[in-house]
Motif scaffolding. Structure first.
Motif, PDB file in Angstrom:
ATOM      1  N   SER A 142      21.085   1.233 -10.864  1.00  0.00           N
ATOM      2  CA  SER A 142      21.594  -0.125 -11.062  1.00  0.00           C
ATOM      3  C   SER A 142      23.112  -0.101 -11.159  1.00  0.00           C
ATOM      4  O   SER A 142      23.696   0.819 -11.732  1.00  0.00           O
ATOM      5  N   GLN A 143      23.724  -1.142 -10.633  1.00  0.00           N
ATOM      6  CA  GLN A 143      25.176  -1.270 -10.692  1.00  0.00           C
ATOM      7  C   GLN A 143      25.617  -2.081 -11.911  1.00  0.00           C
ATOM      8  O   GLN A 143      26.801  -2.139 -12.213  1.00  0.00           O
ATOM      9  N   ASP A 144      24.646  -2.702 -12.619  1.00  0.00           N
ATOM     10  CA  ASP A 144      25.042  -3.524 -13.761  1.00  0.00           C
ATOM     11  C   ASP A 144      24.079  -3.414 -14.944  1.00  0.00           C
ATOM     12  O   ASP A 144      24.341  -2.679 -15.892  1.00  0.00           O
ATOM     13  N   VAL A 145      22.939  -4.106 -14.891  1.00  0.00           N
ATOM     14  CA  VAL A 145      22.013  -4.134 -16.020  1.00  0.00           C
ATOM     15  C   VAL A 145      20.691  -3.469 -15.631  1.00  0.00           C
ATOM     16  O   VAL A 145      20.515  -3.016 -14.505  1.00  0.00           O
ATOM     17  N   PHE A 146      19.752  -3.429 -16.568  1.00  0.00           N
ATOM     18  CA  PHE A 146      18.440  -2.855 -16.290  1.00  0.00           C
ATOM     19  C   PHE A 146      17.661  -3.745 -15.324  1.00  0.00           C
ATOM     20  O   PHE A 146      17.588  -4.966 -15.510  1.00  0.00           O
ATOM     21  N   HIS A 147      17.088  -3.119 -14.305  1.00  0.00           N
ATOM     22  CA  HIS A 147      16.194  -3.800 -13.372  1.00  0.00           C
ATOM     23  C   HIS A 147      14.906  -2.980 -13.276  1.00  0.00           C
ATOM     24  O   HIS A 147      14.803  -1.882 -13.837  1.00  0.00           O
ATOM     25  N   SER A 148      13.945  -3.481 -12.540  1.00  0.00           N
ATOM     26  CA  SER A 148      12.716  -2.746 -12.294  1.00  0.00           C
ATOM     27  C   SER A 148      12.242  -3.062 -10.875  1.00  0.00           C
ATOM     28  O   SER A 148      12.021  -4.225 -10.536  1.00  0.00           O
ATOM     29  N   PHE A 149      12.118  -2.025 -10.059  1.00  0.00           N
ATOM     30  CA  PHE A 149      11.759  -2.192  -8.647  1.00  0.00           C
ATOM     31  C   PHE A 149      10.248  -2.075  -8.497  1.00  0.00           C
ATOM     32  O   PHE A 149       9.645  -1.077  -8.890  1.00  0.00           O
ATOM     33  N   SER A 150       9.651  -3.102  -7.911  1.00  0.00           N
ATOM     34  CA  SER A 150       8.192  -3.127  -7.814  1.00  0.00           C
ATOM     35  C   SER A 150       7.729  -3.584  -6.437  1.00  0.00           C
ATOM     36  O   SER A 150       8.236  -4.564  -5.893  1.00  0.00           O
ATOM     37  N   ILE A 151       6.779  -2.823  -5.857  1.00  0.00           N
ATOM     38  CA  ILE A 151       6.056  -3.228  -4.644  1.00  0.00           C
ATOM     39  C   ILE A 151       4.580  -3.215  -5.030  1.00  0.00           C
ATOM     40  O   ILE A 151       3.907  -2.180  -4.955  1.00  0.00           O
ATOM     41  N   PRO A 152       4.048  -4.343  -5.493  1.00  0.00           N
ATOM     42  CA  PRO A 152       2.676  -4.374  -6.019  1.00  0.00           C
ATOM     43  C   PRO A 152       1.621  -3.838  -5.052  1.00  0.00           C
ATOM     44  O   PRO A 152       0.686  -3.139  -5.473  1.00  0.00           O
ATOM     45  N   ASP A 153       1.752  -4.137  -3.757  1.00  0.00           N
ATOM     46  CA  ASP A 153       0.746  -3.698  -2.789  1.00  0.00           C
ATOM     47  C   ASP A 153       0.667  -2.185  -2.684  1.00  0.00           C
ATOM     48  O   ASP A 153      -0.371  -1.639  -2.279  1.00  0.00           O
ATOM     49  N   PHE A 154       1.760  -1.496  -3.006  1.00  0.00           N
ATOM     50  CA  PHE A 154       1.779  -0.032  -2.928  1.00  0.00           C
ATOM     51  C   PHE A 154       1.576   0.618  -4.299  1.00  0.00           C
ATOM     52  O   PHE A 154       1.656   1.839  -4.425  1.00  0.00           O
ATOM     53  N   ARG A 155       1.361  -0.208  -5.330  1.00  0.00           N
ATOM     54  CA  ARG A 155       1.243   0.288  -6.708  1.00  0.00           C
ATOM     55  C   ARG A 155       2.510   1.058  -7.110  1.00  0.00           C
ATOM     56  O   ARG A 155       2.449   2.077  -7.791  1.00  0.00           O
ATOM     57  N   VAL A 156       3.667   0.525  -6.680  1.00  0.00           N
ATOM     58  CA  VAL A 156       4.958   1.147  -6.965  1.00  0.00           C
ATOM     59  C   VAL A 156       5.703   0.297  -7.981  1.00  0.00           C
ATOM     60  O   VAL A 156       5.846  -0.916  -7.807  1.00  0.00           O
ATOM     61  N   LYS A 157       6.168   0.928  -9.052  1.00  0.00           N
ATOM     62  CA  LYS A 157       6.987   0.247 -10.053  1.00  0.00           C
ATOM     63  C   LYS A 157       7.819   1.305 -10.774  1.00  0.00           C
ATOM     64  O   LYS A 157       7.272   2.281 -11.274  1.00  0.00           O
ATOM     65  N   ARG A 158       9.139   1.105 -10.793  1.00  0.00           N
ATOM     66  CA  ARG A 158      10.007   2.081 -11.453  1.00  0.00           C
ATOM     67  C   ARG A 158      11.228   1.366 -12.032  1.00  0.00           C
ATOM     68  O   ARG A 158      11.797   0.479 -11.407  1.00  0.00           O
ATOM     69  N   GLU A 159      11.608   1.770 -13.240  1.00  0.00           N
ATOM     70  CA  GLU A 159      12.802   1.207 -13.866  1.00  0.00           C
ATOM     71  C   GLU A 159      14.044   1.656 -13.096  1.00  0.00           C
ATOM     72  O   GLU A 159      14.133   2.810 -12.669  1.00  0.00           O
ATOM     73  N   VAL A 160      14.983   0.730 -12.935  1.00  0.00           N
ATOM     74  CA  VAL A 160      16.246   1.012 -12.240  1.00  0.00           C
ATOM     75  C   VAL A 160      17.349   0.842 -13.282  1.00  0.00           C
ATOM     76  O   VAL A 160      17.601  -0.273 -13.756  1.00  0.00           O
ATOM     77  N   ILE A 161      18.005   1.954 -13.612  1.00  0.00           N
ATOM     78  CA  ILE A 161      18.842   2.032 -14.810  1.00  0.00           C
ATOM     79  C   ILE A 161      20.308   2.245 -14.446  1.00  0.00           C
ATOM     80  O   ILE A 161      20.616   3.021 -13.539  1.00  0.00           O
ATOM     81  N   PRO A 162      21.239   1.609 -15.143  1.00  0.00           N
ATOM     82  CA  PRO A 162      22.666   1.872 -14.895  1.00  0.00           C
ATOM     83  C   PRO A 162      23.028   3.320 -15.225  1.00  0.00           C
ATOM     84  O   PRO A 162      22.601   3.857 -16.256  1.00  0.00           O
ATOM     85  N   GLY A 163      23.781   3.955 -14.340  1.00  0.00           N
ATOM     86  CA  GLY A 163      24.300   5.287 -14.623  1.00  0.00           C
ATOM     87  C   GLY A 163      23.324   6.438 -14.459  1.00  0.00           C
ATOM     88  O   GLY A 163      23.647   7.583 -14.774  1.00  0.00           O
ATOM     89  N   ARG A 164      22.126   6.156 -13.954  1.00  0.00           N
ATOM     90  CA  ARG A 164      21.128   7.234 -13.840  1.00  0.00           C
ATOM     91  C   ARG A 164      20.229   6.992 -12.627  1.00  0.00           C
ATOM     92  O   ARG A 164      19.718   5.886 -12.448  1.00  0.00           O
ATOM     93  N   TYR A 165      20.034   8.027 -11.834  1.00  0.00           N
ATOM     94  CA  TYR A 165      19.114   7.916 -10.708  1.00  0.00           C
ATOM     95  C   TYR A 165      17.672   7.992 -11.204  1.00  0.00           C
ATOM     96  O   TYR A 165      17.340   8.799 -12.079  1.00  0.00           O
TER      97      TYR A 165
END
Length: 236
Positions: free
Chosen positions: A40-63
């Motif tokens: 993330s370039q700013d705040v906490f986000h969460s990337f989700s593709i429900p059809d693929f059962r994909v969900k992961r936190e997207v965090i500032p300063g960390r891959y």
């Protein structure tokens, strides 16, 4: 197959190794494992593709990473599932899954002409990184050719695996990652380089197998600086 995803209020930006860039969209082929390396370039986000059962936190300063393998061509929704501000509900996009042939056609039609590694090489030179990381015996910084995937000995006595996260942090916080045998002289680039620029530099260092081009660029730069200038003609 690795694709970078940068989250920011309120959009997703995907960056492919070949230099293709997408906003709120992601093109992938069927039958091929895809890893997303996200930050993330700013705040906490969460990337989700429900059809693929994909969900992961997207965090500032960390891959953070997640992978999937699409099997059926089609279009699938992307959501942000972490409240991230006023327009959180509009932080959406689409994954377009293509057959391998159609994906190859898309990459050829969507290229910017420069891969991430090529952009990183230009940035490496423009920031003067080649002055210290030339790979020569007298270089003030460690040799970066072939360093990705290896283990480095630090002045603290510990060893660290050189991966994407390490390279990013070493650029932003060099005083915490001093390679054994070198002085702590590298300045921090915190606030001076964007997440996109960091991705380009990381991809360049990952691909660097020799110092030939680094030394060639450095020699050219030094020659240009040393060349005498022709004084202008001053008219009365």
């Amino acid at each position: 197959m690795n694709i970078y995803v940068v989250g920011k209020q309120w959009m997703w930006k995907a960056e492919h190794p070949g230099g293709q860039h997408e906003i709120n969209a992601l093109h992938v082929p069927t039958g091929r494992p895809v890893q997303l390396t996200m930050i993330s370039q700013d705040v906490f986000h969460s990337f989700s593709i429900p059809d693929f059962r994909v969900k992961r936190e997207v965090i500032p300063g960390r891959y953070s990473t997640v992978w999937f393998q699409a099997t059926t061509p089609g279009t699938y929704h992307i959501f942000c599932t972490q409240y991230c501000g006023t327009n959180h509900s509009a932080m959406i996009g689409e994954v377009t899954v293509l057959s391998p042939d159609d994906y190859d056609k898309w990459t050829q039609e969507s290229t910017s002409g420069m891969s991430l590694a090529q952009n990183g090489e230009r940035l490496f030179a423009s920031m003067g990184c080649n002055a210290c990381h030339s790979g020569s015996a007298a270089a003030r910084g460690p040799n970066l050719a072939g360093v990705y995937g290896s283990k480095l000995q630090l002045t603290s006595g510990s060893q660290v695996l050189v991966n994407d996260a390490y390279l990013r942090d070493a650029i932003l916080n060099p005083s915490q990652h001093i390679t054994a045998g070198y002085a702590p002289i590298m300045p921090t680039y915190q606030g001076q380089i964007s997440e996109d620029g960091l991705i380009d530099l990381v991809e360049y260092i990952k691909a660097m197998q020799s110092n030939y081009r680094v030394q060639q660029t450095l020699t050219t730069s030094q020659s240009n600086q040393a060349a005498p200038t022709t004084p202008g003609v001053v008219k009365p």
